[in-house]
Enzyme design. Structure first.
Site, mmCIF file in Angstrom:
data_model
loop_
_atom_site.group_PDB
_atom_site.id
_atom_site.type_symbol
_atom_site.label_atom_id
_atom_site.label_comp_id
_atom_site.label_asym_id
_atom_site.label_seq_id
_atom_site.Cartn_x
_atom_site.Cartn_y
_atom_site.Cartn_z
ATOM 1 N N HIS A 1 -3.900 -4.942 0.463
ATOM 2 C CA HIS A 1 -3.558 -4.655 1.378
ATOM 3 C C HIS A 1 -3.363 -6.816 1.741
ATOM 4 C CE1 HIS A 1 -3.065 -1.980 3.609
ATOM 5 N NE2 HIS A 1 -4.185 -1.037 3.022
ATOM 6 N N CYS B 1 0.814 -1.351 -0.044
ATOM 7 C CA CYS B 1 -0.394 0.363 0.557
ATOM 8 C C CYS B 1 1.261 1.434 -0.445
ATOM 9 C CB CYS B 1 -0.894 0.167 1.250
ATOM 10 S SG CYS B 1 -1.820 0.853 0.824
ATOM 11 N N GLU C 1 -2.125 -8.353 4.047
ATOM 12 C CA GLU C 1 -1.784 -8.632 5.233
ATOM 13 C C GLU C 1 -2.824 -9.050 6.126
ATOM 14 O OE1 GLU C 1 -2.146 -4.493 5.476
ATOM 15 O OE2 GLU C 1 -1.036 -5.629 3.673
#
Length: 210
Positions: free
Chosen positions: A189, A96, A191
Site C-alpha cells: 500500500h 493491492c 498510498e
C-alpha cells in the site's frame, strides 16, 4: 488538466489526496461518487478494497466463503476501465486488490487464501522484506513494505513480469506489464506512506505525457 480515473473507497480518499495535491496538474475522478467518462482518462489508478467477485475470476472456487465482501458493480467498472486503458496504452498503477485485478484481467489466477500476510501490524508499518528481480528500477525498490492481504497472484497473467517477491515465502508482491509505457502492480500500500512517493510521481509523469 490530466485526468486519472479510479474507484476509491471513502476511507482511502484522504490518504490518496495528498499525492494528488503534490501534482496539481492531475485530477482524480472517483467512479464511486461521480459519473466518470473512462474514454477521457489520461491514466488509470486501481486501488485496494474487497475481494474480486467469483464471476470475474479465471478459476474454480472450491469454497465461496474465501471471497470476502465482493462488490460486483465495482468489479465491472474496473475491468472495463482497465480493458480500455490497456487498449489505448494509458498508464496503469494497480495497488493491492488492483494488483490482483490487473493479473486476472490478463488471464491470471489467484491464491484465494494465504496465511501470514494479513496481520494487523502489516497494514500500517513497513515490516515485510522483498526480494527484487535483477534490473528493477531503484525508484521502485523498497527494503521493507506495508503489505497486508489474504489473497495473492498465483498464475501470472499474460504479459506480466514479476519485479518482487516476499522474501519469506515468494508470494508475488510487484509486477510490471512487459513492453508497456507504464503498467505497475504492487501488492502493498504505497498510498499509506510518503516514502513511496516516487511510485506516484512516476505514474503522474506518464499521465501528464498523454
Amino acid at each position: 488538466m490530466a485526468i486519472v480515473v479510479s474507484w476509491v473507497r471513502e476511507s482511502d480518499e484522504g490518504i490518496f489526496r495528498r499525492f494528488f495535491d503534490a501534482h496539481p496538474g492531475v485530477k482524480l475522478s472517483n467512479a464511486r461518487i461521480e459519473d466518470v467518462d473512462v474514454k477521457a482518462m489520461n491514466g488509470l489508478l486501481i486501488t485496494g478494497g474487497d475481494d474480486i467477485s467469483a464471476e470475474f475470476l479465471n478459476q474454480e472456487i472450491p469454497d465461496p466463503s474465501l471471497i470476502r465482501d465482493p462488490k460486483p458493480d465495482r468489479d465491472a467498472w474496473e475491468f472495463e476501465a482497465l480493458q480500455f486503458a490497456l487498449e489505448q496504452g494509458k498508464p496503469v498503477f494497480a495497488i493491492c486488490r488492483g494488483h490482483q485485478v490487473l493479473n486476472v484481467a490478463l488471464g491470471g489466477t489467484l491464491l484465494l487464501d494465504i496465511r501470514g500476510h494479513d496481520l494487523p501490524e502489516l497494514k500500517s508499518q513497513n515490516l515485510q522484506p522483498l526480494r527484487y528481480a535483477a534490473g528493477v528500477d531503484a525508484r521502485r525498490q523498497f527494503p521493507l513494505v506495508n503489505s497486508s492481504h489474504h489473497q495473492a497472484i498465483d498464475r501470472l497473467g499474460e504479459g506480466l513480469e514479476v519485479e518482487a517477491w516476499c522474501a519469506g515465502d515468494d508470494v508475488i508482491e510487484q509486477v510490471r506489464i512487459r513492453d508497456y509505457p507504464f503498467g505497475i502492480g504492487v501488492q502493498y500500500h504505497p498510498e499509506r506512506d510518503w516514502p513511496y512517493r516516487n511510485l506516484f510521481a512516476d505514474f503522474f509523469n506518464h499521465v501528464l505525457e498523454q
